[in-house]
Design an enzyme around this catalytic site. Structure first.
Site, PDB file in Angstrom:
ATOM      1  N   ASP A 224       0.830  -1.202   0.000  1.00 20.18           N
ATOM      2  CA  ASP A 224       0.000   0.000   0.000  1.00 20.18           C
ATOM      3  C   ASP A 224       0.868   1.258   0.000  1.00 20.18           C
ATOM      4  OD1 ASP A 224      -2.613  -0.933  -0.095  1.00 20.18           O
ATOM      5  OD2 ASP A 224      -2.794  -1.130   2.069  1.00 20.18           O
ATOM      6  N   LEU A 225       1.826   1.303   0.914  1.00 17.32           N
ATOM      7  CA  LEU A 225       2.651   2.500   1.061  1.00 17.32           C
ATOM      8  C   LEU A 225       3.505   2.757  -0.171  1.00 17.32           C
ATOM      9  CD1 LEU A 225       3.720   1.960   4.770  1.00 17.32           C
ATOM     10  CD2 LEU A 225       2.162   3.711   3.916  1.00 17.32           C
TER      11      LEU A 225
END
Length: 407
Positions: free
Chosen positions: A180-181
């Site tokens: 995600d990051l």
């Protein structure tokens, strides 16, 4: 204060982490980010607690710490985009925006007339970035993407975790949602590149970001190791396949990392531990020999390291010139003088908590540093402000929209 993106407006239709992380990066760099949220509920992560932000009396607020991590610098507008009036407001805001970010399922916004093809008709130079688990094309495009699953599918967990032949061996996810990051970071780069292209040519474009694509790409040298050799890499835990000792060790009161890069550093390491004999032994004298005999050597080193505290070892090895470091808890991280000197904690005024502590941006820029003007917004905090200032809605019109549940 000058900002890099003070001339840019971002319409943020994302929630959870990957999309909001991109939007927060853009906000830190000065962009006006308008976060669209569901009336009454908002971003899913607002309720992903405990822990929650506490007010000045020490009571929990409704703002989960998870939500606070990715939503600094934005203005929150609540809007029902399933309603025709809500869709029209999105279109009006898109006309006044440079960038649209969204992370809905593939095709979901098309039925609302809010997909790239539709909004491009409203604003031809629009930059539109979609973030999904698997992208807009391919056999998995319709699947929902979750970071944990992507870490497994993309190969990360095949090289992360203790060796299979040791206690506790097996696949392990990262402690934070790395796919995600990293997707948020890659999306930030793609948006910036698209803005640069637009500024030169006047042409907008569509950006298709997928968590799986990013996870595969960020395997970096492990991916090319496989492509070059045809052999999938394996898990080594906190050890190194080609260097010994290059791993963690338990001390008397915690753990340290020892990263010996050559034979001279190895000799200094064992001398500092009072075991020069471990360098004189021909089985351990050179790195190839230490790698060959790691199963004999490492237990001896582990016994040596356990005789002192973490700080005693750090002091001794730094003095000897042996690369080393502690494994800090987060309280120790934020107490670290280097972290403090770099300004990695920021405290912002907050309407219900008095102030909120956040992790600062790591981007250090001499002319246009990141700004911290706005804390993570309360749900719908800026709805009336944005509708009045940008869309010239009257108080009566805003009240009527609110009464009908559009905002």
């Amino acid at each position: 204060m000058k900002t890099a993106l003070g001339h840019i407006r971002v319409l943020d239709l994302t929630r959870v982490l990957a999309g909001p992380w991109c939007a927060q990066n853009l906000a830190d760099l000065g962009a006006d980010v308008i976060k669209i949220e569901r009336p009454g509920a908002g971003d899913d992560t607002r309720s992903w607690g405990p822990p929650y932000l506490r007010d000045e009396q020490g009571h929990d607020t409704t703002e989960a710490a998870y939500y606070l991590a990715a939503n600094r610098g934005k203005r929150s507008v609540t809007l029902d985009i399933a309603s025709p009036d809500g869709q029209e407001i999105v279109r009006q805001l898109a006309r006044q925006s440079d960038v649209v970010l969204e992370n809905y399922k593939v095709g979901q916004l098309k039925k609302y007339g809010l997909d790239y093809a539709s909004l491009k008709q409203e604003k031809p130079d629009l930059i539109y970035c979609s973030v999904t688990g698997f992208g807009q094309t391919g056999p998995y495009a319709q699947r929902a993407g979750y970071d944990f699953i992507i870490q497994g599918m993309g190969g990360f967990m095949s090289i992360t975790g203790e060796r299979d032949d040791l206690p506790g061996g097996g696949p392990q996810k990262a402690g934070v949602a790395i796919s995600d990051l990293m997707t948020g970071m890659y999306a930030t780069i793609a948006v910036m590149a698209a803005l640069a292209h637009r500024d030169r040519t006047g042409e907008g474009q569509y950006i298709d970001m997928a968590l799986l694509d990013v996870q595969v790409a960020m395997m970096a040298n492990m991916g090319t190791n496989y492509l070059a050799s045809g052999k999938p890499p394996v898990r080594w835990g906190n050890a190194h396949p080609n260097i010994v000792p290059y791993q963690t060790f338990a001390t008397a009161d915690g753990h340290i990392i020892v990263a010996v890069g050559n034979d001279g550093q190895y000799r200094k390491f064992v001398d500092a531990g009072g075991r020069p004999d471990l360098a004189q032994d021909e089985r351990f004298a050179t790195n190839p020999m230490r790698v060959r005999h790691r199963d004999i050597l490492v237990p001896l080193l582990a016994e040596m390291v356990k005789t002192r505290t973490k700080q005693e070892w750090i002091d001794a090895l730094e003095a000897a010139g042996v690369p080393c470091g502690p494994i800090n808890r987060l309280d120790e991280v934020f107490e670290n003088p280097q972290v403090q000197a770099r300004g990695l904690r920021v405290d912002l005024p907050h309407p219900t908590a008095g102030k909120v502590g956040l992790v600062g941006s790591p981007m250090k820029m001499s002319a246009t540093p990141p700004r911290y003007d706005l804390p993570p917004p309360l749900l719908g905090q800026h709805t009336a402000e944005v509708l009045a200032d940008l869309l010239r809605k009257s108080d009566e019109e805003i009240a009527e929209l609110r009464a009908r549940g559009v905002i």
